[in-house]
Structures are given as C-alpha cells and as structure tokens.
Write an enzyme that holds these catalytic residues in place. Sequence first.
Site, PDB file in Angstrom:
ATOM      1  N   GLU C  68      -6.374  -9.672  -3.755  1.00 36.46           N
ATOM      2  CA  GLU C  68      -6.277  -8.926  -2.355  1.00 36.46           C
ATOM      3  C   GLU C  68      -5.631  -7.984  -3.629  1.00 36.46           C
ATOM      4  O   GLU C  68      -5.934  -6.487  -3.500  1.00 36.46           O
ATOM      5  CB  GLU C  68      -5.592  -9.252  -1.761  1.00 36.46           C
ATOM      6  CG  GLU C  68      -6.672  -9.990  -0.235  1.00 36.46           C
ATOM      7  CD  GLU C  68      -6.683 -11.397  -1.577  1.00 36.46           C
ATOM      8  OE1 GLU C  68      -6.319 -11.677  -2.283  1.00 36.46           O
ATOM      9  OE2 GLU C  68      -7.560 -12.087  -0.833  1.00 36.46           O
ATOM     10  N   HIS C 137      -4.238 -15.945   9.845  1.00 39.55           N
ATOM     11  CA  HIS C 137      -5.696 -14.993   9.927  1.00 39.55           C
ATOM     12  C   HIS C 137      -5.706 -14.755  11.140  1.00 39.55           C
ATOM     13  O   HIS C 137      -6.843 -14.909  11.507  1.00 39.55           O
ATOM     14  CB  HIS C 137      -6.528 -16.564  10.287  1.00 39.55           C
ATOM     15  CG  HIS C 137      -6.603 -17.523   8.236  1.00 39.55           C
ATOM     16  ND1 HIS C 137      -6.172 -17.994   8.339  1.00 39.55           N
ATOM     17  CD2 HIS C 137      -7.367 -17.104   7.781  1.00 39.55           C
ATOM     18  CE1 HIS C 137      -5.975 -18.422   6.576  1.00 39.55           C
ATOM     19  NE2 HIS C 137      -7.600 -17.946   5.885  1.00 39.55           N
TER      20      HIS C 137
END
Lengths: 427, 338, 336
Positions: C68, C137
């Site tokens: 990321e 999440h």
Amino acid sequence: MPIEVIMPKVDMDMAKGKIVTWHVSEGDTVTKGEPLFDIETDKAAMEVEAADSGILHHAVPEGTDVPIGKPVAWLYAEGEEVGDPPAGLAPAEPDAPAVKDDPAPRADAPRPGATRREPDAGEKQRATPRARALARDGGVDIDAIAGTGPRGRVQAGDVAALLDRGPAQLGAATFRAETGPLSVTRSKGGTGTPVVMIHGFASDATSWAPLEAHLKHRPVIRIDLPGHGKSPKLKVASFAALLQEVRRTFDDLNLDQAHLIGHSLGGALALGIADTRARGIASLTLIAPAGLGPDIDGAALSGICRASRAESLGPWLRRLVADEDIITDSYVRLAMAGRSDPNLRAAQSAMADTLFPDGVQAVDLRAALDRLTPPARIIWGKRDAIIPWRHALRAPGRVALHLFDGIGHMPQIECAEEVGVLLRSQI
Amino acid sequence: MADAATDTNTPYAIRTYSPQRLKDALHKMFLIRKFEEGAEDSYTRGLIHGTMHLSIGQEASAVGSCMSLSDEDKITSTHRGHGHCVAKDADLGKMFAEFFGKETGYCKGRGGSMHIADPSRGNLGANGIVGGGLPIAVGAALSAKRLGTGAVTVCFFGDGANNEGAFHESLNMAAVWKLPVVFVCENNRYGMSTSTARSTAVKQIAERAAAYSMPGVTVDGNDFSAVTEAVDAAVARARRGEGPSLVENMTYRWRGHSKSDRNRYRTKEEIAEWMERDPIVAMSKLLVDHKILTEAEVGALEEDAARIIREAIDFAAASPDPKIEEATRDVYTEGAAA
Amino acid sequence: MNAQTRTEMRELSYAEAIREAMDIALASDDRVILMGEDIGVYGGAFQVTGDLVEKYGTDRVMDTPISELGGAGVAVGAALTGLKPIFEFQFSDFAALAMEQIVNQAAKVRYMLGGSVSVPLVMRFPAGSGTGAAAQHSQSIEAWLGHVPGLKVVQPSTPEDVKGMLLAALEDPDPVMIFEHKILYKMKGHVPEGHYTTPIGKAAIRRAGKDLTIVATSLMVHKALAAAETLGPEGIDVEVIDLRTIRPMDRETVLASVRKTGRLICVYEGVKTLGVGAEISAMVAESDAFDFLDAPIVRLGGAECPIPYNPELEKAVVPQVPDILDAARNLAEGRI
C-alpha cells in the site's frame, strides 16, 4: 474529614453572632436542611439549617458569641473518629469578599449555615442563541423571560410569545421559571397535632419566628410559597393553580390532623385547603386573610416586588405595620438581603399580577368561609393598611374574630405575644 | 586524447566525457562545497531559521550520478539534497533564496532546505521523509514508460532509507514492472547516529538488489569516475528498457547529521581519515593528471564558484519575504474545480 | 425526448456507476490508469473494476503487489509526472499503511514546492461497517484525511453522485480521496449516461424541511431520509442534507438550512469524537447561523470503540434509524 459548620453572615453589619439554641444535641445526627441552631445578632434572630448531614460534635455552648465565618461545630461521618476539635483551620470561605461597606446585598455572601460556596444565585439565564437574537432584536431583556425549555431554557417560542403580548406586559410579569417541590421546614421538638403555617405574599417561613416562640409545645411545619423563601419559582397561572400546588404540599405531609395557620395570601390558601380537607383540619387560624373582599393595597404589593434596594423597600414595609418604629433600617436591609435575587422579585411580581390584577383581589373565598366546618378564627389588626379588617365581618357566626386595636397587617409580629397566648390556649 | 578514450587503464570519466563537461563537473562540485559552506556561514550569522543537512564530502556522488541525465530525466532527492539540486543545474540564487525563506526561492519560501525542487530541470524535489522519494521515483518511471518519454529517473536515497518498507516495496515494483529507474544509495555510513553495521543486516546495501532481481554494485562514492561509470551503466540499462538497478556510492558526510548533531557516534580520527579522501581534491588531481586543467585553472574554478555563491547569497538576502496573507496560497490549485 | 426518457429510467448499482465512470475516463484519456490490489482479472475485492482489464489491458489496469505504501507512492510519482492514476485501496483501513505518501507527499508536494507542481491523483477507499468484517476492515477514516490541507475528501451517497464525482475528481488537478461505503455498492439508482461531473465541495439537499436539519454523510444519508419519512407524519418536518464532500465543506448550504430550522443533527459513521460532526457543529457555532440555533446541536456518530464482529454489536456502534428518530423527536419536542 469532619465538615465545618460556621457562624453565617446574615446581615451586612454583622461581625459576630450569638448561638442562642442548638436544635440538635452533641452526638446526634442532623440531616441537611434540618434546623441546626438559632443565632441572634444585635439586629435580628434567625434559625440556621444544616448545610450538610452528619453527627454533631464540638458545638460551641449556647450563649457564645462567634465571629462570622468561624466554626461553631463540626459534623462527622458515621464511624469517623472524633478527637480534638480540628481547630486552627481557616474559615470555609477565606476568599469571601469583605462586604462591610458594600451598599448592595451580595448574592455570593455565605448563606446561613453554609460551609461551602453554593451555586451563584446570579447564574446566567439559559437561553438558546435564537431566543437571544429574538430578544435582542425585540428589545426584550432575556433575563426577564420565563423559559419553557429543558432546565428552564428560554427558547425562541418563549420570546415570540412575549413579543406577541406586546411591550406593556414586558418586564414585571416575566421571570425565569423553575420546577420542583415547595420548601417545607420543621421545628425541633413539640408533641401532638402539628401546626402547619403558610406565610403571606412577599414574606417567607422565617416570618413566623416570633409567633413560633409561643407554640413550642407543638411540632411546627412551615411551607414556603412558590417564588418565596426557599421554594422554587414556579409558574403560577391562577389562584387555583397556586392552591393546588400548596395543597399538594400539605397532602404530602401526610398528617392525620393539623392546625392550619395562614397569613394574608397564606390565609386565603389555608382557607382553600380547609375547604377541601376539612376532616384533616383540627383548627384554622386566618390572620389578615386575603380572599374575603376585593380591596387590597396593590401599590404596596407592587412596590415591595419592585424594590431593588433598602431605600425603596423601607417605605412599603412600614406600611405593613401600625407602629413604623418596629421596621428599623437594619430590619429593612435584612429583608432586602432576602430579596436580592432579581428573579425572585420577578417571580413575585408575576404572582401579584396574576392574583391581584390591577390591585384587586381576584379570588373570592367568602363561600368557602361560609361552608367551613372545622373550628376557625380570624385575627386582624384594625389599622391594617393592606387589606381592610372589615372583610372579617363577612365571617359567619361560628368563626371567632379577634380584632386588635392599633395593629396593622402583621399581628403575628406586631403583637406576637398576644396572638401567641391566644393561639396557645386553643392549639 | 584519442588514445585515452579507448585505453581501459584510463579512468572511465576521462574516456567518456569531454574536457568541458569534466571542467563543468568539477565546477559543480566546487559550487556544492561552497553552497554548503555558505549555508553554514549564513546559519551561523542567523540568516537561516531552519536546520540543514550538509553534504560536504559527498560531492562526487551527486555530480557523478547525474552526468548522463538530461533535463527530461528525473531525479528524486533526500533531506541531504543540496548537492543533487546543483548537479541537476539548479539556480543557486533561487536555492539560497529558498533557504532564506524568500518569495524568490524555488518554493517561494514555503519549502525550505528539505523541499527544494526544480521540475523544469527534472528535479522532483528533496524530501523530508526518509524513504519518501523512493515510491515517487518509481511512479515517475512508470509515467515515463507509460507515456514513452524515454526518460530515466535517478532516485537518490541514503543508507538509512534502505531499512524503510518503502525501499523494499519500491524496488520490488520497479523490478516487477521493469521500470526505467536507477536507485542510487549514498551510503555515508550513518543514519543520524546509527551506523549501517548496527542497523542493516547485509554488509553492503547493494546486496539487497539480489532480492529484487536487479543488478547491484558498490563503488567508491568519492571517486567521481567510479560513480559515473556505475550510474551511467545503470541509466543506459534503464533506457534500453531492461529495468532498474541499484548503485551504492560509499561516501561520508564531513559535518554532523544536522545542526543539532554533537558528533558523539564518530571519532575525530574517522572524520579526519575521510577528509583526507576529499572527492574534490581527488577530482582536481584527476583532471590535472590528465592535463585537462592546470592547478591554476582549478584555483580559478574554485574562485568562480565562491563568487557565484556570494552573489547567490546577496540575491537571497535582498529578496522579499513572502506575504503573510498568502500563507495558505498553493495548497490547492487556483481556480480548480471545487 | 425518447432518448432522454430512457436515460432517466436507467438504473445502475453504485459499483457499476463507478466502473462506468472509470470506463469513460480510460476511454477518453490515455493518461488515466487504474492501480490497486487485485483490480485486474479478479475484478477488485468488491468487483468495482470488474472486467475493465479485459478492455484496457494490464498496463492500464495494474495489479499492484500488496504494497500500500509503495503503491500509493508510485501513484503520487506518476501523478506528478503526467499520468492520472486512480488508486484503489482494497479496504480504506489499509490506507493506514500508506498514510506517509497520502499525507506527507500527495497532500503537501504542491505547497512545499511553492505551487510549481500539482498532483492530479484520485484514490478510492471502500469504507464503513455492516459487512461483518470487524475492526480492521470496517472503519470510517474519512475524518483523518479531512484534517489534511491539500487533500479533497468526498463521500458520494448515490450511484449518480459517485460517477459524477469520480469524473470531477479526474478533472481536478489536486488529489481527491473518494470514500465509498461498501454497503452502497449494491444500491441501485438512476445514473445518467455519458460523461458528466458532480461538483466537489457542494452539498445536496435531499429533502427539504422546516423543523430541523440533519446533515449526514454517505450511508447515513439514506438512514436520515428513512427517519425523515417516519417523522413527517408526526409533524416533524426534517431537512436532510447530503454533505457529499467533507473537504472542502459546503458551508453555505449547511448554514442556510440551520438559519431556517434552528435545529441541527449531524449523522456520520466515523467515530463521534473529533469527527465530521465536530467540524459541522463548529462551523455552525462560529458562524452567524449560531444566532438561529434554538436548541443544542446533536451529533450521532460511531461509538468510541473499534467496529465489533458480532452483528448486533456491529449495528449498535454506528447510528441507526431509531437513533436518528430518537434524537429528532427529542430535539423537536424540546427535550434536549
């Protein structure tokens, strides 16, 4: 850590006070709000309530003079070890301002019996921004508006309603409303059927002290009217609503029998209670009662409500009595100190406007007097300048009349002993 | 000279570059040295309010690594980036003006020492974050590949950055996508006070290249010719579309990490030893030995660099400060949607 | 007229609307590339990119390694040097790994360099709770990024808006962060065909009302609208504002509504404290609209805990329709 009980400052000129009577004995438990001791100064005498709960220790002997702010006793918690008096500690309010030369009563001066600072009586009015903006634009004093929102908050609707009523209504009839039960205080000691006392307009429970001295053989219970003394400043829409509130308080006392004494407006309320609770009333005493005729000195009522300092209050207070000399300057200042909260004055103004519109007694209880079944008496001074004593003549034959020459609207103070002896013989 | 161009005993730089380019290279190295000294002097005089990270001693790495780059090619730089800017032909006056926080500076006084950039010369900027420029360099290489510009990106970073996650992610992606980027590690042996021996599992950072399937070489970063030879080869490889490389220039910063450094982690002897290996002295000797310059001409180059820096400082000192009311300008693009 | 009628009728899901926007962008501008984890043949974790890789190839619909920080940095570098990347985080939570590049680089480069560059970067963040994916999440971290000058942060709540705002973001020279609530992906709604843009920085009044204002974001807009429908027959006329952009925030639309209604509820899924609602409240309190408030401002935001797994707990920690109903009734009836 024991809680300090101090000699309270109750009068502006007061430097020290004398402990006259302890209502609670050494080692006994006192509950917050109960009478704790009586004090006397060169100007006044008054009862001081406990500001905290606890077990009383190290109480100074009766008759002792104590400087204001100094401890007169200590309250201990259950099981707390009691040793020597915790002497040498500073007064509870070391930062309390010196007010000796202060011309105006101070809201933040220590209250009778207070051991710590209470919430400032001059707390800012709760109002929403929109209400403030409306009030600003409408030229209305937000502090003079009774709020209907949570915690008495003034909301836009409150201001709008006021503006709709027109500017003539602004000011006198508006105050910051509160909620809650009426204040009830009780004497220590006494046996048998209790005496319930309801004071008059613009007065409070402490006004009964001279008369109570003669009724110590009975338990005495005093009710403060809404917007008076320690009671919350309720919105009172009518005499009926006021009577309902006071009657609920009376009912909550849960007494099988009571001697009911009311003065002036309190007389009208006592009569109203007796009218509907006849079986519980051992006797009814009406002192210069309202409700028996239309006449009343409206100027005096509004003058007392309006007065914001001793100079303007004095003349009206003197009108209450026949012998003006008993209303001394210090008495007036003390009375003004008890009326220093503008919201209290506003609340009383609003009540006067409701009960005595345009200086007329709107309530007529003559029919109730005619219906009355418990033993009853009316006491009146024949020099009463507030309510004409001749209203007493309306009474039916079974009601006793005691009319005092040379006495004004306050027989229970002006000739407390005579009235006291009279009542003691029958109560 | 024709012989020298093919004689493998002749150093690579001498064989490859014209005398003029070599003179220019030495001139730039002098400019870097004088810039850093001028910056230090200005700081001492209270003309600069921020800190600074000086690259004195690392001039060969900066200049040598940029020899085969054009203005189309990109570089990303580090907090110790003044030398990279000079190597990429930055305007010294605008650099000093930025250092002084002036409106005439490269960043109009908003960036300072750690953010000097010159996009018109392909310099995407120094970076205050260790490892911050690595992924950005890969992105620039991605653009070059995608847009077919033929440009190569040289990504300068220090030994400290090789332990950042961004280093590994960047090398991996550059290799996976075969991007035209050259990772130039200027290994000056310390990340602030922590030596590579104490911080890095491999002996040479170039060894990391193997993990990302790219060539990795370690060279003497104070040897201009060695640096040039290694980086040029990597740049050429990138231009051919063969992907990234890692070059490790072993060098040394003479000064502390920043102005707050009390130098407690290095010995005086170590510093003195490295100062003996002054890259500018070495480069001067190289050019004199190969008769490209005389001693006097070297002295003249140094003098000229000193003059340019003096003028740059004068320009910066005389420049206006930014306007306070414009402090929030350039956060967003003016007149952009929304 | 027929064509227009057909356009009016056309419905797409929120995910389809995003895909259509990206399809239009890829087709019309070679500089546009998509980057992200598993956005190629997999089609994206939420099937948003879908089959775009088949149409545009792996050079333009690029699967990145699970990197990321590096991936975001590559997108920043590419945006600085001529490309227009659309970078997809698989879950907005993973942006925590890339904060350095988003906050220190993308947001600040233009300013640090005195305005000499811009970063035309679009990042997409699948966000929010309600999928049983638990604490790592399910977050709503838009306020984190909303705190950073240099970024623009949007939260489209409808298929039409998400397409229009994505296309607007691509025309914007500065980095635009698009937070997409995962629960919205399957929501269907009218989406105009072809290219159009929805302005960034402009709120939408979804329902006009006079008694109180609800400013909501993302999924909460729909919950606020549902609450408003219940409250209408009770005599509480609610105005629902879809904030759409949290940076830059549409001051005027919010303030005008509060001036009208005098009551404000902020509904957002991010943690209540120091969140979007705090900014809305402060914006009102600092403005002339303050004078029009006739009750305290109410914030309904996420509970002070990570998003839990248990479905009942998960529901309990973010505002639901009954919470909005309670707050609105209490406010309208003068209980708070």
